[in-house]
Design an enzyme around this catalytic site. Structure first.
Site, short mmCIF file in Angstrom:
data_model
loop_
_atom_site.label_atom_id
_atom_site.label_comp_id
_atom_site.label_asym_id
_atom_site.label_seq_id
_atom_site.Cartn_x
_atom_site.Cartn_y
_atom_site.Cartn_z
N LYS A 7 0.92 -1.06 -0.01
CA LYS A 7 -0.01 0.07 0.11
C LYS A 7 0.93 1.16 0.16
O LYS A 7 1.33 1.78 1.00
CB LYS A 7 -0.82 -0.17 1.35
CG LYS A 7 -2.21 -0.94 1.11
CD LYS A 7 -3.13 -0.77 2.23
CE LYS A 7 -4.05 0.32 2.50
NZ LYS A 7 -4.97 0.61 1.45
N1 PMP Z 1 -7.34 -3.26 -2.80
C1 PMP Z 1 -6.80 -2.11 -2.81
C2 PMP Z 1 -6.02 -1.47 -3.77
C3 PMP Z 1 -6.91 -1.59 -1.71
O1 PMP Z 1 -6.40 -0.29 -1.35
C4 PMP Z 1 -7.71 -1.99 -0.63
C5 PMP Z 1 -7.76 -1.70 0.88
N2 PMP Z 1 -6.58 -1.67 1.91
C6 PMP Z 1 -8.22 -3.60 -0.71
C7 PMP Z 1 -7.89 -4.20 -1.94
C8 PMP Z 1 -8.77 -4.35 0.35
O2 PMP Z 1 -7.64 -4.68 1.46
P1 PMP Z 1 -8.04 -4.93 2.93
O3 PMP Z 1 -9.11 -5.79 2.69
O4 PMP Z 1 -6.96 -5.42 3.39
O5 PMP Z 1 -8.83 -3.52 3.55
#
Ligand code: PMP
Length: 310
Positions: A162
């Site tokens: 991220k």
């Molecule tokens: N894909 C992206 C690009 C994201 O930013 C997120 C949010 N963190 C997710 C998927 C989903 O991840 P998570 O379930 O860990 O929040």
């Protein structure tokens, strides 16, 4: 989108500072070039006790923050245990239970240019109240999505991280479809296979089986994705982690998105084609039900995913 309501404190570089005093210099490196890592985490009030709250899968989120930092060649000056404790302490001092947590690892000021390496590695943790990301109506009855013209490319980004700057790609996709009157953007990879949504992973239900792109695809390794796969396996719902094409999505019986912010949001329409019956499907509904019970402490079998705030 709801306006941000200020809380008392933000954790910045090892201590709690007043919300309005959590400033950075205008020459903060990350502000210019986007090299930094962040997380989005949720805490929930526990069912039946409004005084108690718990953070959902805090350890996994902090581990991903460390992994994202490593991918960016950033050495975080705190241990995972220190960051976990800091998240809980910030929620506690702000007296929050239903909340969103935003840890951010960023490079400070003092040197500019793409090759600069001497900036301090700084860490902030903000906590605040944030409602359903795609709206209460969206969670209940489903959203309208559009496939974006912006793609996810593994060749030009480290998608398992991220990384702050990488989100320009997501923001452009989101803005494009919102301006066109839709709620969320679905992004394809550079070969045209379905990757994920702008800030969520994607699942389809096809003939009774869950299908989601594999971790080798151009996607973030979502923690909600993992939670849904675990819950589905425990419910006996078969799941395939495999490539999905755009037309397979259009013809799916159900489609839903998963993410910390969006939780489990049904998709009732994609590119003006209604998905299944055009409303929240039975498998999506069942997974939502167990997920919301889990985060509120009503599913003993997933109690290991909760870190108490008090
Ligand atoms: N894909 C992206 C690009 C994201 O930013 C997120 C949010 N963190 C997710 C998927 C989903 O991840 P998570 O379930 O860990 O929040």
């Amino acid at each position: 989108m709801a306006k941000l309501h200020p809380e008392k404190f933000i954790w910045l570089d090892g201590k709690l500072v007043a919300w309005d005093e959590a400033h950075v210099h205008i020459l903060t490196h990350t502000l210019h070039y986007g090299l930094g890592a962040f997380e989005g985490i949720r805490a929930y009030e526990l069912s039946g006790d409004t005084t108690q709250g718990a953070v959902f899968r805090l350890t996994e989120h902090i581990d991903r923050l460390m992994a994202s930092s490593k991918l960016c060649l950033i050495n975080v000056p705190y241990s995972r245990e220190q960051l976990i404790a800091a998240c809980v302490e910030t929620l506690r001092q702000n007296n929050l239970r239903n909340a969103y947590l935003r840890p951010l690892v960023f490079l400070g000021d003092g040197e500019m240019g793409l090759g600069a390496t001497k900036m301090a590695v700084r860490v902030a943790i903000a906590t605040y109240v944030w409602g359903s990301y795609l709206g209460d109506e969206g969670i209940k009855n489903g959203i309208r999505a559009k496939v974006s013209t912006f793609a996810r490319s593994q060749q030009s980004a480290l998608l398992k991280a991220k990384v702050c700057g990488q989100y320009v790609n997501s923001v452009l996709a989101k803005r494009e479809v919102v301006l066109a009157g839709y709620d969320e953007a679905i992004m394809l990879d550079s070969s045209g296979y379905v990757a994920e949504a702008s800030g969520e992973n994607i699942f389809a239900v096809i003939r009774g089986r869950l299908v989601t792109p594999p971790l080798s695809a151009a996607i973030l390794e979502g923690i909600t994705r993992d939670s849904v796969l675990t819950i589905a396996a425990d419910l006996g719902i078969p799941c395939d982690e495999k490539q999905l094409s755009r037309d397979q999505l259009y013809l799916a019986d159900e489609v839903f998105l998963t993410g910390t912010a969006a939780e489990i949001t049904p998709v009732r329409e994609i590119d003006d084609r209604s998905i299944g019956a055009g409303k929240t499907g039975p498998i999506t509904q069942k997974l939502q039900e167990i997920f919301f019970q889990t985060v509120r402490g009503q599913q003993q079998s997933y109690a290991r995913w909760l870190t108490p705030i008090q």
